[in-house]
Motif scaffolding. Structure first.
Motif, short mmCIF file in Angstrom:
data_model
loop_
_atom_site.label_atom_id
_atom_site.label_comp_id
_atom_site.label_asym_id
_atom_site.label_seq_id
_atom_site.Cartn_x
_atom_site.Cartn_y
_atom_site.Cartn_z
N ASP A 85 0.86 -1.15 0.00
CA ASP A 85 0.00 0.00 0.00
C ASP A 85 0.91 1.22 0.00
O ASP A 85 1.93 1.25 0.68
N VAL A 86 0.57 2.21 -0.77
CA VAL A 86 1.44 3.38 -0.92
C VAL A 86 1.78 4.00 0.44
O VAL A 86 2.91 4.36 0.72
N ASP A 87 0.79 4.07 1.33
CA ASP A 87 1.01 4.74 2.61
C ASP A 87 1.92 3.98 3.55
O ASP A 87 2.43 4.54 4.51
N SER A 88 2.11 2.67 3.28
CA SER A 88 2.90 1.87 4.22
C SER A 88 4.39 1.94 3.91
O SER A 88 5.20 1.39 4.63
N VAL A 89 4.75 2.63 2.84
CA VAL A 89 6.16 2.67 2.44
C VAL A 89 6.95 3.60 3.34
O VAL A 89 6.54 4.70 3.63
N LYS A 90 8.10 3.11 3.78
CA LYS A 90 8.91 3.95 4.67
C LYS A 90 10.07 4.60 3.92
O LYS A 90 10.42 5.71 4.17
N LYS A 91 10.67 3.86 3.01
CA LYS A 91 11.87 4.42 2.38
C LYS A 91 11.87 4.08 0.89
O LYS A 91 12.00 2.92 0.52
N GLY A 123 16.33 -0.88 -0.83
CA GLY A 123 14.99 -0.74 -1.41
C GLY A 123 13.98 -0.38 -0.34
O GLY A 123 14.33 0.02 0.76
N TYR A 124 12.75 -0.54 -0.69
CA TYR A 124 11.69 -0.27 0.27
C TYR A 124 11.83 -1.17 1.48
O TYR A 124 12.10 -2.36 1.35
N GLU A 125 11.59 -0.62 2.65
CA GLU A 125 11.51 -1.50 3.81
C GLU A 125 10.21 -2.27 3.71
O GLU A 125 9.24 -1.78 3.15
N HIS A 126 10.21 -3.46 4.30
CA HIS A 126 9.00 -4.26 4.18
C HIS A 126 7.85 -3.61 4.90
O HIS A 126 7.98 -3.15 6.02
N SER A 127 6.73 -3.58 4.24
CA SER A 127 5.53 -3.06 4.86
C SER A 127 4.98 -4.13 5.78
O SER A 127 5.08 -5.32 5.48
N PRO A 128 4.35 -3.76 6.86
CA PRO A 128 3.71 -4.78 7.69
C PRO A 128 2.59 -5.47 6.91
O PRO A 128 2.19 -6.58 7.22
N ASP A 129 2.07 -4.78 5.89
CA ASP A 129 0.94 -5.35 5.13
C ASP A 129 1.42 -6.23 3.99
O ASP A 129 0.79 -7.20 3.65
N GLY A 130 2.53 -5.87 3.38
CA GLY A 130 2.98 -6.61 2.20
C GLY A 130 3.45 -7.99 2.60
O GLY A 130 4.31 -8.14 3.44
N LYS A 143 10.02 3.59 -12.19
CA LYS A 143 9.93 4.50 -11.04
C LYS A 143 9.62 3.68 -9.80
O LYS A 143 8.94 2.64 -9.89
N PRO A 144 10.06 4.12 -8.61
CA PRO A 144 9.83 3.34 -7.40
C PRO A 144 8.36 2.99 -7.18
O PRO A 144 7.49 3.82 -7.39
N ILE A 145 8.15 1.76 -6.78
CA ILE A 145 6.78 1.27 -6.51
C ILE A 145 6.83 0.50 -5.18
O ILE A 145 7.70 -0.35 -5.00
N PRO A 146 5.93 0.79 -4.26
CA PRO A 146 5.93 0.05 -3.00
C PRO A 146 5.84 -1.46 -3.21
O PRO A 146 5.01 -1.93 -3.97
N GLY A 147 6.74 -2.19 -2.55
CA GLY A 147 6.70 -3.65 -2.63
C GLY A 147 7.42 -4.23 -3.83
O GLY A 147 7.45 -5.44 -4.01
N VAL A 148 7.99 -3.36 -4.67
CA VAL A 148 8.61 -3.83 -5.91
C VAL A 148 10.11 -3.52 -5.88
O VAL A 148 10.50 -2.39 -5.62
N GLN A 149 10.92 -4.51 -6.13
CA GLN A 149 12.36 -4.30 -6.29
C GLN A 149 12.66 -4.32 -7.78
O GLN A 149 12.46 -5.33 -8.44
N SER A 150 13.10 -3.20 -8.29
CA SER A 150 13.31 -3.10 -9.75
C SER A 150 14.75 -3.38 -10.10
O SER A 150 15.66 -2.93 -9.40
N LEU A 151 14.92 -4.07 -11.18
CA LEU A 151 16.25 -4.43 -11.65
C LEU A 151 16.34 -3.94 -13.09
O LEU A 151 15.57 -4.39 -13.94
N LYS A 152 17.24 -3.01 -13.33
CA LYS A 152 17.38 -2.48 -14.69
C LYS A 152 18.39 -3.37 -15.41
O LYS A 152 19.60 -3.23 -15.19
N ALA A 153 17.91 -4.27 -16.21
CA ALA A 153 18.80 -5.25 -16.83
C ALA A 153 18.14 -5.85 -18.06
O ALA A 153 16.91 -5.83 -18.20
N ASP A 154 18.97 -6.41 -18.91
CA ASP A 154 18.48 -7.13 -20.08
C ASP A 154 18.15 -8.55 -19.63
O ASP A 154 19.03 -9.29 -19.18
N PHE A 155 16.89 -8.92 -19.74
CA PHE A 155 16.50 -10.26 -19.32
C PHE A 155 17.28 -11.34 -20.07
O PHE A 155 17.57 -12.41 -19.53
#
Ligand code: SAM
Length: 287
Positions: A85-91, A123-130, A143-155
Motif C-alpha cells: 500500500d502506498v502509505d505503508s512505504v517507509k523508504k 529498497g523499500y523496507e518491508h511493509s507490515p501489510d505486504g 519508477k519506485p513502486i511500494p513492494g517492488v524491487q526493480s532491476l534495470k537489466a536485459d532479461f
C-alpha cells in the motif's frame, strides 16, 4: 511551406487527431487515470487474474517476478494485490540502477549497466501489510513502486538470472523462497517491421522466458495447490508459436490457456498464454 511539407503536416495532424480521439474514448486509459497506474497494461493483468481463479490473490504467494515490467503497471497491480500500500512505504529506493551524479553530487540521470553490481541501493523496507515481493526487470528505468524491487537489466543477458536470485536472497525470502510463485512476462522487443526478424525475436523471448520459468517457478506440489505455479507469457501470433506452446508449455502445466484480453487493442498481434499448475517433466537445480 512546400506542397509536400504541407501534405506531411496535414497527415500528421490527422493522425494526431485520431490518436487523441482514440485516447479520450479508451475506457482503459480513463480507468488508469482513476487508479493511478503507470500503464493501461495493469488492467490486462487484473482482468486476467480475476477471470482465471484470482491467482494474484492467493495468500500463499510469496514471490512474483515481472519480466519486461516498465513502466510498471503490472508490478503496481501485483504489489497492491499482495498487500502493499502506498502509505505503508517507509523508504523509497530501487535496486540496480546505476545513477550518475553531477559535479555537485546530485543525481543527473541513470544509465544501463547489464551487471548492476556496483550500485546496490537499499529498497523499500518491508511493509507490515505486504506479504510478498515483486521483482521487476526491464531494460528501462522503473519508477519506485511500494513492494517492488526493480532491476534495470536485459532479461536475455546471461547474468540477469543470478541478479534476480540475489534480490530474492537480499530481501529476506531465503532459500525456501528463491523460486517464484508467479512469473509474468510482458516483454515486447522493439519491432523492426521486418516480419521474419520480428517473429524470430518474439519466439526467442518466449523460449528464454520458458527456460527461466522451468528453473525458477515453484511447482504445484511444492505450493500445495493444483493450479499453483503460474506463468503468464506474452507472445505475438505467428505460425511457430503454437508449436512452442505444444512442445514446451502443454507437457509441463496442468492448464495452458490462450488469452486475448479485452483491454488489449484488437488490431494488436499480441496475446498471452496463461499456464497454471506447474508440474515439469524434469526439474533442474540452478545452484
Ligand atoms: C509492453 S511493455 C511492458 C508493460 C508493463 N507490463 C506494464 O504494465 O507497464 C514491454 C517492455 O519489455 C521491455 N523489454 C524488451 N526487451 C527486454 C529485455 N531483453 N529485457 C528486459 N526488458 C525488455 C521493454 O523495455 C518494455 O518496457
Amino acid at each position: 511551406m512546400s506542397f509536400r511539407a504541407t501534405l506531411v503536416a496535414l497527415a500528421q495532424r490527422k493522425s494526431s487527431k485520431e490518436w487523441l480521439s482514440r485516447q479520450s474514448s479508451d475506457p482503459w486509459i480513463k480507468q488508469r487515470a482513476q487508479n493511478d497506474f503507470y500503464s493501461r497494461s495493469a488492467f490486462k493483468l487484473l482482468e486476467i487474474s480475476e477471470n482465471y481463479g484470482n491467482f494474484l490473490d492467493k495468500q500463499d504467494v510469496g514471490v512474483v517476478i515481472d519480466l519486461g515490467a516498465a513502466p510498471g503497471g503490472w508490478s503496481q497491480a501485483a504489489a497492491r494485490k499482495l498487500g502493499w500500500d502506498v502509505d505503508s512505504v517507509k523508504k523509497p529506493g530501487s535496486y540496480g540502477l546505476k545513477q550518475e551524479l553531477d559535479k555537485k553530487g546530485k543525481v543527473a540521470g541513470d544509465s544501463y549497466d547489464p551487471l548492476n553490481i556496483d550500485d546496490l541501493e537499499k529498497g523499500y523496507e518491508h511493509s507490515p501489510d505486504g506479504r510478498a515481493i515483486v521483482v521487476a526487470v526491464d531494460l528501462l528505468t522503473i519508477k519506485p513502486i511500494p513492494g517492488v524491487q526493480s532491476l534495470k537489466a536485459d532479461f536475455l543477458h546471461p547474468l540477469t538470472e543470478g541478479l534476480i536470485h540475489d534480490v530474492l536472497v537480499r530481501f529476506g525470502f531465503g532459500f525456501g523462497r528463491r523460486k517464484a510463485d508467479i512469473i509474468l512476462s510482458d516483454i515486447a522487443m522493439n519491432m523492426t517491421g521486418v516480419a521474419v526478424h520480428d517473429d524470430e525475436a518474439s519466439l526467442r523471448i518466449c523460449h528464454a522466458v520458458w527456460e527461466f520459468a522451468r528453473k525458477n517457478l515453484r511447482t504445484a506440489s511444492e505450493i500445495g495447490r493444483t493450479r499453483g505455479g503460474v506463468l503468464l507469457l506474452k507472445h505475438f501470433t505467428h505460425p511457430d508459436v503454437d508449436a512452442f506452446r505444444q512442445k514446451c508449455l502443454v507437457p509441463n502445466f496442468r492448464d495452458v490457456t490462450y488469452i486475448k484480453p479485452r483491454s488489449s487493442r484488437s488490431e494488436s498481434k499480441e496475446a498471452y498464454y496463461l499456464c497454471r499448475g506447474f508440474e515439469p517433466e524434469t526439474i533442474d537445480n540452478f545452484d
